[in-house]
Design a protein around this motif. Structure first.
Motif, PDB file in Angstrom:
ATOM      1  N   PRO A 192     -88.779  83.520   6.082  1.00  0.00           N
ATOM      2  CA  PRO A 192     -89.670  84.213   5.974  1.00  0.00           C
ATOM      3  C   PRO A 192     -89.848  83.673   4.751  1.00  0.00           C
ATOM      4  CG  PRO A 192     -87.931  85.715   6.688  1.00  0.00           C
ATOM      5  CD  PRO A 192     -87.365  84.624   6.595  1.00  0.00           C
ATOM      6  N   ALA A 193     -89.260  83.577   3.622  1.00  0.00           N
ATOM      7  CA  ALA A 193     -90.391  82.934   2.503  1.00  0.00           C
ATOM      8  C   ALA A 193     -91.645  81.910   2.980  1.00  0.00           C
ATOM      9  CB  ALA A 193     -89.271  82.646   1.586  1.00  0.00           C
ATOM     10  N   LEU A 194     -91.230  81.315   2.993  1.00  0.00           N
ATOM     11  CA  LEU A 194     -91.665  79.770   3.104  1.00  0.00           C
ATOM     12  C   LEU A 194     -92.872  80.480   3.856  1.00  0.00           C
ATOM     13  CD1 LEU A 194     -91.093  76.585   2.668  1.00  0.00           C
ATOM     14  CD2 LEU A 194     -90.456  77.106   5.612  1.00  0.00           C
ATOM     15  N   SER A 195     -92.845  81.191   5.165  1.00  0.00           N
ATOM     16  CA  SER A 195     -94.960  81.537   5.234  1.00  0.00           C
ATOM     17  C   SER A 195     -95.473  82.768   3.993  1.00  0.00           C
ATOM     18  CB  SER A 195     -94.867  81.939   6.544  1.00  0.00           C
ATOM     19  OG  SER A 195     -93.621  82.955   6.706  1.00  0.00           O
ATOM     20  N   SER A 196     -94.456  83.515   3.649  1.00  0.00           N
ATOM     21  CA  SER A 196     -94.822  84.125   3.009  1.00  0.00           C
ATOM     22  C   SER A 196     -94.783  84.506   1.042  1.00  0.00           C
ATOM     23  CB  SER A 196     -94.672  85.434   3.615  1.00  0.00           C
ATOM     24  OG  SER A 196     -92.923  85.852   3.513  1.00  0.00           O
ATOM     25  N   TRP A 197     -93.977  83.733   1.248  1.00  0.00           N
ATOM     26  CA  TRP A 197     -94.290  83.938  -0.870  1.00  0.00           C
ATOM     27  C   TRP A 197     -95.554  83.329  -1.323  1.00  0.00           C
ATOM     28  CZ3 TRP A 197     -87.794  82.949  -2.386  1.00  0.00           C
ATOM     29  CH2 TRP A 197     -87.944  84.307  -2.124  1.00  0.00           C
ATOM     30  N   THR A 198     -95.924  83.564  -1.816  1.00  0.00           N
ATOM     31  CA  THR A 198     -97.438  83.271  -2.072  1.00  0.00           C
ATOM     32  C   THR A 198     -97.766  83.779  -3.825  1.00  0.00           C
ATOM     33  OG1 THR A 198     -99.032  84.170  -1.447  1.00  0.00           O
ATOM     34  CG2 THR A 198     -98.434  82.488  -0.443  1.00  0.00           C
ATOM     35  N   GLY A 268     -84.974  93.198  -2.945  1.00  0.00           N
ATOM     36  CA  GLY A 268     -85.934  92.776  -1.671  1.00  0.00           C
ATOM     37  C   GLY A 268     -86.470  91.770  -1.189  1.00  0.00           C
ATOM     38  N   LEU A 269     -86.354  90.731  -2.644  1.00  0.00           N
ATOM     39  CA  LEU A 269     -86.758  89.293  -1.639  1.00  0.00           C
ATOM     40  C   LEU A 269     -85.859  88.390  -1.129  1.00  0.00           C
ATOM     41  CD1 LEU A 269     -88.521  88.313  -5.588  1.00  0.00           C
ATOM     42  CD2 LEU A 269     -89.460  88.172  -3.663  1.00  0.00           C
ATOM     43  N   PHE A 270     -84.481  89.121  -1.022  1.00  0.00           N
ATOM     44  CA  PHE A 270     -83.205  88.742  -0.809  1.00  0.00           C
ATOM     45  C   PHE A 270     -83.224  88.576   0.464  1.00  0.00           C
ATOM     46  CE2 PHE A 270     -81.742  88.733  -4.250  1.00  0.00           C
ATOM     47  CZ  PHE A 270     -80.138  87.853  -4.842  1.00  0.00           C
ATOM     48  N   LYS A 271     -84.028  89.763   1.520  1.00  0.00           N
ATOM     49  CA  LYS A 271     -84.195  89.460   2.562  1.00  0.00           C
ATOM     50  C   LYS A 271     -85.362  88.641   3.262  1.00  0.00           C
ATOM     51  CE  LYS A 271     -88.423  93.029   3.208  1.00  0.00           C
ATOM     52  NZ  LYS A 271     -88.880  92.524   1.631  1.00  0.00           N
ATOM     53  N   ASP A 272     -86.000  87.725   2.592  1.00  0.00           N
ATOM     54  CA  ASP A 272     -86.739  87.074   2.837  1.00  0.00           C
ATOM     55  C   ASP A 272     -86.559  85.637   2.849  1.00  0.00           C
ATOM     56  OD1 ASP A 272     -88.615  88.828   3.158  1.00  0.00           O
ATOM     57  OD2 ASP A 272     -89.874  88.657   1.009  1.00  0.00           O
ATOM     58  N   PHE A 273     -84.953  85.396   2.196  1.00  0.00           N
ATOM     59  CA  PHE A 273     -84.136  83.727   2.706  1.00  0.00           C
ATOM     60  C   PHE A 273     -82.868  83.863   3.069  1.00  0.00           C
ATOM     61  CE2 PHE A 273     -83.493  85.433  -1.733  1.00  0.00           C
ATOM     62  CZ  PHE A 273     -82.489  84.650  -1.915  1.00  0.00           C
ATOM     63  N   ILE A 274     -82.358  82.767   3.935  1.00  0.00           N
ATOM     64  CA  ILE A 274     -81.025  83.081   4.532  1.00  0.00           C
ATOM     65  C   ILE A 274     -80.321  81.852   4.002  1.00  0.00           C
ATOM     66  CG2 ILE A 274     -80.397  82.637   6.262  1.00  0.00           C
ATOM     67  CD1 ILE A 274     -83.102  83.251   8.087  1.00  0.00           C
ATOM     68  N   MET A 275     -78.962  82.420   3.140  1.00  0.00           N
ATOM     69  CA  MET A 275     -78.439  81.684   2.562  1.00  0.00           C
ATOM     70  C   MET A 275     -77.402  80.522   3.489  1.00  0.00           C
ATOM     71  SD  MET A 275     -77.922  82.239  -0.618  1.00  0.00           S
ATOM     72  CE  MET A 275     -77.650  84.271  -0.932  1.00  0.00           C
ATOM     73  N   PHE A 276     -77.370  79.148   3.150  1.00  0.00           N
ATOM     74  CA  PHE A 276     -77.225  78.420   4.266  1.00  0.00           C
ATOM     75  C   PHE A 276     -75.614  78.644   4.380  1.00  0.00           C
ATOM     76  CE2 PHE A 276     -80.387  75.590   1.630  1.00  0.00           C
ATOM     77  CZ  PHE A 276     -81.473  76.505   1.894  1.00  0.00           C
ATOM     78  N   PRO A 277     -75.289  79.121   5.726  1.00  0.00           N
ATOM     79  CA  PRO A 277     -73.861  79.580   5.553  1.00  0.00           C
ATOM     80  C   PRO A 277     -73.165  78.427   5.776  1.00  0.00           C
ATOM     81  CG  PRO A 277     -75.100  79.788   7.800  1.00  0.00           C
ATOM     82  CD  PRO A 277     -75.531  79.640   6.384  1.00  0.00           C
ATOM     83  N   GLU A 278     -72.997  77.358   6.339  1.00  0.00           N
ATOM     84  CA  GLU A 278     -72.376  76.637   6.256  1.00  0.00           C
ATOM     85  C   GLU A 278     -72.227  75.611   5.301  1.00  0.00           C
ATOM     86  OE1 GLU A 278     -76.724  74.686   7.299  1.00  0.00           O
ATOM     87  OE2 GLU A 278     -75.718  76.379   7.165  1.00  0.00           O
ATOM     88  N   LEU A 279     -72.926  76.159   3.953  1.00  0.00           N
ATOM     89  CA  LEU A 279     -72.900  75.074   2.367  1.00  0.00           C
ATOM     90  C   LEU A 279     -72.558  76.198   1.520  1.00  0.00           C
ATOM     91  CD1 LEU A 279     -75.755  72.811   2.670  1.00  0.00           C
ATOM     92  CD2 LEU A 279     -73.194  72.748   3.099  1.00  0.00           C
ATOM     93  N   LEU A 280     -73.328  77.836   1.427  1.00  0.00           N
ATOM     94  CA  LEU A 280     -72.854  78.334   0.997  1.00  0.00           C
ATOM     95  C   LEU A 280     -72.664  79.981   0.937  1.00  0.00           C
ATOM     96  CD1 LEU A 280     -76.968  78.384  -0.634  1.00  0.00           C
ATOM     97  CD2 LEU A 280     -75.186  76.862  -1.319  1.00  0.00           C
ATOM     98  N   ASN A 281     -71.764  80.477  -0.270  1.00  0.00           N
ATOM     99  CA  ASN A 281     -71.183  81.947   0.323  1.00  0.00           C
ATOM    100  C   ASN A 281     -72.351  82.896   0.012  1.00  0.00           C
ATOM    101  OD1 ASN A 281     -69.675  84.053   0.516  1.00  0.00           O
ATOM    102  ND2 ASN A 281     -68.504  83.063  -1.911  1.00  0.00           N
ATOM    103  N   PRO A 282     -72.515  83.124   1.140  1.00  0.00           N
ATOM    104  CA  PRO A 282     -73.148  84.792   1.025  1.00  0.00           C
ATOM    105  C   PRO A 282     -73.307  85.699   0.366  1.00  0.00           C
ATOM    106  CG  PRO A 282     -72.846  84.400   3.401  1.00  0.00           C
ATOM    107  CD  PRO A 282     -72.126  83.063   2.083  1.00  0.00           C
ATOM    108  N   GLU A 283     -71.701  85.844   0.324  1.00  0.00           N
ATOM    109  CA  GLU A 283     -70.645  87.049  -0.761  1.00  0.00           C
ATOM    110  C   GLU A 283     -70.842  86.537  -2.473  1.00  0.00           C
ATOM    111  OE1 GLU A 283     -70.226  89.528   1.498  1.00  0.00           O
ATOM    112  OE2 GLU A 283     -71.342  88.624   3.000  1.00  0.00           O
ATOM    113  N   SER A 284     -71.429  86.136  -2.463  1.00  0.00           N
ATOM    114  CA  SER A 284     -71.235  85.804  -3.948  1.00  0.00           C
ATOM    115  C   SER A 284     -72.849  85.389  -4.703  1.00  0.00           C
ATOM    116  CB  SER A 284     -69.946  84.523  -4.683  1.00  0.00           C
ATOM    117  OG  SER A 284     -70.052  84.316  -5.907  1.00  0.00           O
TER     118      SER A 284
END
Length: 685
Positions: A192-198, A268-284
């Motif tokens: 969502p950040a790609l289209s909304s973050w300005t 709240g900014l965290f909800k606008d991007f998705i951690m790449f689960p195949e490469l990054l650890n979303p729990e850390s």
């Protein structure tokens, strides 16, 4: 017949080398020249000419190894340590002996002493060992040169590959494990950040949040090294207006070190991007996900990161310039992870080695992610108003040990440098090292500006004889120079106590838990102790207090015991630097530091504090404060600081106090809860 003087000035070097019968004549010639050096009728230039001739003759002699020490005049051994070190450094840089003598004479050193010292030091074991080490380093540099030459044979060397979505296995095998940069496209398509973050979005939704930025950077070429000096709190709405309305600028920038994603009102900014689960650890995500926002014109200077990272470009464009780690010997890396070279304006006369550096340039567009492997040098410029995210929380191992330099007296001698250049360098080095022989810095009272901007490893504040002395030790820093600690806090303490306080501020710029010495104070722990003793004698305080947190807390206990301090105040210290013991305790937080110390151990080391305390003849009043709350980034529910503190329980002179609601950052907890001032006041006074 030749007189002895004529023989001294005209002996044929080939004959000397080939005919042993000339040995006695050589000795007599050298003695004659040395006697002539003491004549007050000679000019400085004549003295230097004679000294150079002595060196030539000395180099022709064949001296048995066992008799080297006996050949040196005792006065050479009495040369000050800074001068000895200076000679060693410049001989290792292959500066001619005649230039060294000439420089020393110009700096006021007796010509005979200079000649003896330069000749003798080449025979010292320390110099020979360092020379051997340097030869090994040059071998390593030659291998890196070969690697650069081979890599540059590829027709695609000067570009960074762009790939669409990629599997975990291929990313690991082809890029992460091979230390190869890559740009990934299509990875952010569902953000969502790609289209909304300005800028307007940030102002509308988070404008009331108080954020931290860097401000005033344009006034300091070393703004990134001195990053703490330029931190400023501001409403996000005000900062957005600065970015949008201010045009191109590098004076202000919201960077990773500002830690804004750790702020509750920006979560709240965290909800606008998705951690790449195949490469990054979303729990850390604590301390591993960073927010960047600034105007066009922002520049992150040339540096490398101590870990692998990814940067996702959300809004605007950035120009990236990358340099292979194999070029490290050419980039003038003097301080930490930073280069002295500015890629926006390269000065090849000042940095001639940089001419051989190959720069890879690319522009990162919105929706693209760049992978920057550990050790890759990079400089980044914002081409537009820009919003980015960076990540270091890979699912793969991403902790490495670096031996970073801290060279405040940098010299620019290329392997093909001329003697005149060497002379200029030698003279500058001489002045610097001669200044270091005076331990107390007589610049008057310290100020915030001095403390925050200096590159010094230690500082001495205004002296108040007969008043308490607090020696504070800085904690570790991975992002820049470790900062001096407790300066502002002890200034406030002096106001509360209505009593002047003496201060010595010390920091370990190598992040080696103070085991490798402190520049200006000594090369080993014991040498630092001796220097601190000299400073204490000159200050003549009523009592001596050591203070520090984490790495600085370890130093406070270590130096406090060795010096026989009156009191040691420490916050969240380790008890040992033994990797096996740390692993047994489940503490891997600083394992890379411990392993580096064990792989290349210092000649003098103190790796276990309880043992040091128990065997020391001194029994200072030790106070240990720590937090019992487990930190989120440490595994399990065990509080590691509690394990370390419990190892001091057997000491009758040690008082331990735990705070249930604090983690390792005990000092921050005490400051935030307004407990620190009263704690120090009661403990010290």
């Amino acid at each position: 017949m030749f007189t002895e003087k004529q023989l001294a000035l005209n002996l044929d070097r080939t004959a000397i080398a080939q005919s042993p019968k000339f040995g006695n004549l050589v000795e007599r010639a050298i003695e004659t020249l040395e006697a002539m050096l003491s004549s007050e009728q000679l000019s400085v230039q004549e003295r230097m000419n004679l000294a150079a001739k002595i060196l030539e003759l000395e180099q022709q002699k064949v001296i048995p190894q066992t008799s080297v020490a006996s050949q040196a005049d005792s006065s050479a051994l009495n040369l000050s340590e800074p001068w000895k070190q200076w000679i060693i450094e410049n001989k290792l840089r292959q500066v001619p002996d005649s230039v060294l003598v000439e420089t020393m004479v110009r700096e006021g050193i007796d010509a005979a002493l200079a000649t003896q010292a330069v000749s003798y030091i080449a025979t010292e074991k320390t110099f020979q060992t360092e020379s051997e080490t340097l030869q090994r380093l040059r071998k390593l540099e030659s291998i890196l040169t070969i690697q650069r030459q081979l890599t540059q044979l590829s027709p695609n060397f000067s570009t960074i590959e762009r790939r669409d979505r990629i599997s975990r296995e291929e990313f690991l095998e082809k890029y992460y494990a091979t230390n190869t940069p890559v740009i990934l496209t299509g990875m952010m398509a569902d953000w969502p950040a790609l289209s909304s973050w300005t800028p307007d979005f940030l102002k509308t939704n988070y404008g009331q949040a108080e954020v931290q930025i860097q401000f005033g950077r344009s006034s300091d070429p070393s703004y990134e090294i001195n990053t703490n000096q330029y931190k400023r709190a501001i409403k996000l709405s005000e900062y957005v207006d600065m970015v949008v309305q201010g045009g191109e600028s590098n004076d202000y920038y919201m960077v990773a070190n500002n830690g804004n994603l750790e702020r509750e009102d920006l979560k709240g900014l965290f909800k606008d991007f998705i951690m790449f689960p195949e490469l990054l650890n979303p729990e850390s995500t604590k301390g591993t996900v960073f927010f960047w926002f600034g105007p066009a014109g922002t520049v992150t200077p040339l540096h490398h990161d101590p870990m692998n990272l990814m940067m996702a470009q959300v809004y605007g464009r950035k120009r990236w310039r990358l340099i292979s780690p194999a070029a490290t010997p050419l980039v003038y890396n003097d301080i930490g992870v930073f280069s002295r070279v500015d890629l926006e304006n390269i000065d090849y006369e000042k940095y001639p080695l940089f001419k051989d550096v190959q720069i890879i340039e690319t522009v990162l567009e919105p929706g693209e992610v760049i992978f920057v492997p550990v050790g890759w040098w990079h400089q980044v410029k914002g081409l537009d108003v820009s919003i980015s995210l960076s990540f270091t929380n890979f699912i793969f191992p991403n902790t490495y040990s670096h031996q970073n330099p801290h060279i405040t007296s940098s010299t620019d001698i290329s392997s093909t440098g001329k003697a005149a250049q060497s002379s200029q360098v030698a003279s500058g080095q001489a002045t610097f090292l001669a200044q270091q022989s005076n331990l107390v810095l007589n610049h008057g009272p310290l100020t915030n500006e001095i403390v925050e901007s200096t590159n010094a490893s230690y500082l001495v504040d205004e002296i108040f004889a007969g008043e308490p002395l607090i020696i504070s030790f800085g904690f570790v820093s991975w992002d820049g120079l470790p900062q001096f600690d407790f300066y502002g806090r002890t200034k406030k303490l002096a106001q509360l106590a209505a009593k002047p306080i003496n201060r010595i501020l010390v920091r370990d710029l190598s992040n080696s838990w103070y085991q490798r010495g402190i520049p200006g104070l000594g090369h080993t722990v014991n040498e630092v102790v001796d220097s601190l003793k000299q400073l204490i004698v000159q200050i003549a305080p009523s009592k001596v207090i050591m203070i520090g947190q984490s790495m600085g807390g370890y130093a406070a206990i270590m130096f406090g015991q060795l010096l026989g301090a009156d009191q040691i105040i420490t916050f969240g210290p380790l008890s040992c630097l033994d990797s096996a013991q740390a692993i047994a305790m489940g503490d891997t937080r600083w394992l890379s530091i411990m392993e580096a110390l064990e792989t290349n151990p210092p000649s003098v080391r103190y790796f276990d504090l309880p043992t040091l305390c128990q065997t020391s003849p001194h029994t200072p009043d030790i106070r240990i404060f720590y937090g019992k709350k487990p930190d989120p980034e440490t595994p399990g529910t065990v509080n590691l600081d509690n394990l370390h503190a419990s190892r001091f329980n057997a000491l009758p002179n040690c008082t331990i106090q735990a705070f249930e609601e604090s983690g390792h950052a005990i000092v921050k907890y005490l400051v935030d809860h307004k407990l620190m001032d009263n704690l120090l006041l009661k403990t010290i006074f």
